[in-house]
Design a protein around this motif. Structure first.
Motif, PDB file in Angstrom:
ATOM      1  N   ASP A  86       0.562  -0.717   0.268  1.00  0.00           N
ATOM      2  CA  ASP A  86      -0.200   0.122   0.049  1.00  0.00           C
ATOM      3  C   ASP A  86       1.151   1.163  -0.098  1.00  0.00           C
ATOM      4  O   ASP A  86       1.881   0.716   1.051  1.00  0.00           O
ATOM      5  CB  ASP A  86      -0.800   0.126   1.278  1.00  0.00           C
ATOM      6  N   ILE A 135       1.380   5.136  -0.468  1.00  0.00           N
ATOM      7  CA  ILE A 135       0.435   6.446   0.473  1.00  0.00           C
ATOM      8  C   ILE A 135       0.758   7.771   0.001  1.00  0.00           C
ATOM      9  O   ILE A 135       1.948   7.472  -0.548  1.00  0.00           O
ATOM     10  CB  ILE A 135      -0.466   6.411   1.924  1.00  0.00           C
ATOM     11  N   SER A 164      -3.633   6.598  -1.880  1.00  0.00           N
ATOM     12  CA  SER A 164      -3.579   5.022  -1.198  1.00  0.00           C
ATOM     13  C   SER A 164      -3.919   4.138  -2.620  1.00  0.00           C
ATOM     14  O   SER A 164      -4.530   4.294  -3.008  1.00  0.00           O
ATOM     15  CB  SER A 164      -4.400   4.663  -0.052  1.00  0.00           C
TER      16      SER A 164
END
Length: 126
Positions: free
Chosen positions: A67, A69, A88
Motif C-alpha cells: 500500500d 500512500i 492510497s
C-alpha cells in the motif's frame, strides 16, 4: 508502553480494535517516546514479520504487495500526517483517492499479481 519503548523492547503496530486508525496508533507511540521512524517500521516491516508475512508484505520490494500512500508533509518529522491520507494505492495496482479521511468501501477489484498475493490481499481485507 512508554517504559517498554525506552527500555528497547521490540513492538509492532496493528490492531482491529481501532480499525482504520493506524495513523492514530502510530501517533500515540511517538507521544510515548518512540521516534517517528520506529513507529513507521513497527507498522510495516516488523508487523509483517510478526504475522509471518514478510515474504509478501512489509517493505517496498519487487514482487511484494504494498500500500503506497501520499500525504502532505513528512511523517519522519510529523507522524500526524499519516492520519490525513491524500491517496492510497492499497495494493491493487491503482490509486484510490481519499476523501474526508475515508477510502471507498470494500470490496475493491482483485489485486494484480500471483494467486498467492491475491489470497493474502483478500484474506486481509477489512
Amino acid at each position: 508502553m512508554g517504559a517498554a519503548i525506552k527500555g528497547g523492547v521490540k513492538f509492532v503496530v496493528g490492531s482491529d480494535a481501532i480499525h482504520g486508525r493506524l495513523g492514530q496508533e502510530m501517533e500515540y507511540l511517538v507521544k510515548l517516546g518512540a521516534s517517528e521512524s520506529q513507529a513507521i517500521i513497527a507498522a510495516t516491516r516488523d508487523a509483517a514479520r510478526v504475522c509471518g508475512l514478510e515474504q509478501d508484505i512489509g517493505t517496498l520490494e519487487p514482487g511484494k504487495i504494498a500500500d503506497i500512500i501520499a500525504v502532505e508533509g513528512n511523517p519522519l518529522k510529523d507522524i500526524g500526517v499519516l492520519k490525513r491520507l491524500k491517496l492510497s494505492s492499497a495494493g491493487e495496482g491503482f490509486a484510490i483517492p481519499i476523501k474526508n479521511g475515508e477510502r471507498p468501501p470494500w470490496p475493491l477489484p482483485k489485486a494484480r499479481g500471483s494467486e498467492r498475493n491475491r489470497k493474502i490481499m483478500l484474506d486481509n481485507s477489512p
